[in-house]
Design an enzyme around this catalytic site. Structure first.
Site, PDB file in Angstrom:
ATOM      1  N   LYS A  71      49.983  31.791  52.486  1.00 29.09           N
ATOM      2  CA  LYS A  71      50.506  32.819  51.581  1.00 29.09           C
ATOM      3  C   LYS A  71      49.494  33.943  51.494  1.00 29.09           C
ATOM      4  O   LYS A  71      48.300  33.776  51.762  1.00 29.09           O
ATOM      5  CB  LYS A  71      50.785  32.243  50.189  1.00 29.09           C
ATOM      6  CG  LYS A  71      49.566  31.672  49.454  1.00 29.09           C
ATOM      7  CD  LYS A  71      48.706  32.663  48.722  1.00 29.09           C
ATOM      8  CE  LYS A  71      47.541  31.996  47.996  1.00 29.09           C
ATOM      9  NZ  LYS A  71      46.542  32.983  47.475  1.00 29.09           N
ATOM     10  N   ASP A  92      48.936  26.974  42.402  1.00 28.94           N
ATOM     11  CA  ASP A  92      49.705  27.616  43.473  1.00 28.94           C
ATOM     12  C   ASP A  92      50.734  26.687  44.107  1.00 28.94           C
ATOM     13  O   ASP A  92      51.582  27.160  44.876  1.00 28.94           O
ATOM     14  CB  ASP A  92      48.775  28.119  44.577  1.00 28.94           C
ATOM     15  CG  ASP A  92      47.964  29.339  44.155  1.00 28.94           C
ATOM     16  OD1 ASP A  92      48.237  29.888  43.069  1.00 28.94           O
ATOM     17  OD2 ASP A  92      47.067  29.743  44.920  1.00 28.94           O
TER      18      ASP A  92
END
Length: 288
Positions: free
Chosen positions: A10, A141
């Site tokens: 990401k 996350d």
């Protein structure tokens, strides 16, 4: 049966620190987008309850590895709720491409892939909300990787809102140093009072990362890398580092810059995607 599962990277397309809670955690506004690049996990169910990591990481005991912790967490959760009619274990190996501690979410992504894959392979029947709640106990996350869609995150990163940023091409580079998150968040000069704004406001404003000035000040390698990339394209730190990225409209443009990079630059080109490769394979839309 799917054996190989993507575990994508990401980027934090922007990251702003809007305050600090009494417990020391920082309040954030950040925009997550996935890359069509990352690690690959190979997972084979076992008919016993053993979780066996075939590719251990030097210096990281299994009980600290997020892959093993995620598998055991799901195992316990399903056992406690009678969701498994027989013992379930797994043999797991990883083809590691993402640098550890690079700000690309590698460990969190690995944990999310294990949760999503074993939920399918063990036929646990849990929804994404349940898996994301489990994942949050492993890291802030993890839920965004479980849910598999680009997202605007607030709070300490746990409040997620689906988002649709432009899917650009990126040259992602690692400066060759690791940046411990506490080094950034503990710096007294870190900006902690960026005004809270709506997602629509943030999408219209130039993107930035409040952690970047500290990373550039404390790590000359980050400063050197960003200074070089900024000559060619808008470039920023992702997360608390150490990786940085430059954005381009086309793959050709990104590769042209990578091809003329100095020898000390270690990087790759990937496309930003709003639907995670993990969720494309789960829904049968993954293209290798």
């Amino acid at each position: 049966m799917i054996r190989q599962w993507p575990s994508p990277a990401k980027l934090n397309l922007f990251l702003y620190i809007t305050g600090r809670r009494e417990d020391g955690y920082h309040l954030l506004q950040t925009l997550f987008q996935f890359l069509d690049y990352g690690d690959t996990l190979t997972i084979d169910p076992r008919q016993d309850d053993r979780i066996h990591l075939l590719t251990p990481v030097d210096g990281v005991p299994d009980e600290q590895n997020l892959i093993v912790r995620a598998a055991r967490l799901l195992q316990r959760y399903c056992d406690e709720r009678g969701l498994q009619t027989a013992p379930r274990g797994a043999d797991i190996s990883i083809d590691k491409r993402l640098p550890m501690g690079g700000g690309l979410g590698g460990g969190s992504s690995n944990a999310a892939t294990v949760l999503v894959a074993l939920n399918e392979l063990w036929r646990c029947g849990l929804g994404d909300d349940q898996l994301a709640a489990l994942g949050l106990s492993l890291g802030a996350d993890v839920p965004v990787f479980v849910r598999g869609h680009a997202a605007f995150a607030e709070g300490i990163g746990e409040c997620l809102q689906p988002a649709e940023p432009q899917e650009k091409w990126y040259l992602v580079a690692h400066p060759g140093v690791g940046i411990p998150t506490p080094v950034i968040f503990g710096d007294p000069e870190l900006k902690r009072d960026t005004p809270v704004r709506s997602l629509s406001e943030l999408l219209q404003a130039p993107y930035a990362n409040d952690c970047e000035p500290i990373a550039r000040k404390r790590f000359r390698e980050v400063e050197q890398l960003l200074s070089w990339l900024l000559e060619y394209a808008p470039s920023r730190l992702t997360g608390t580092g150490a990786c940085v990225f430059a954005e381009f409209d086309t793959e050709i443009a990104a590769r042209q810059v990578l091809n003329q990079a100095p020898e000390w630059l270690c990087g790759f080109v990937a496309r930003g995607v709003n639907v995670s490769p993990l969720h494309r394979i789960r829904s049968g839309r993954f293209e290798s």
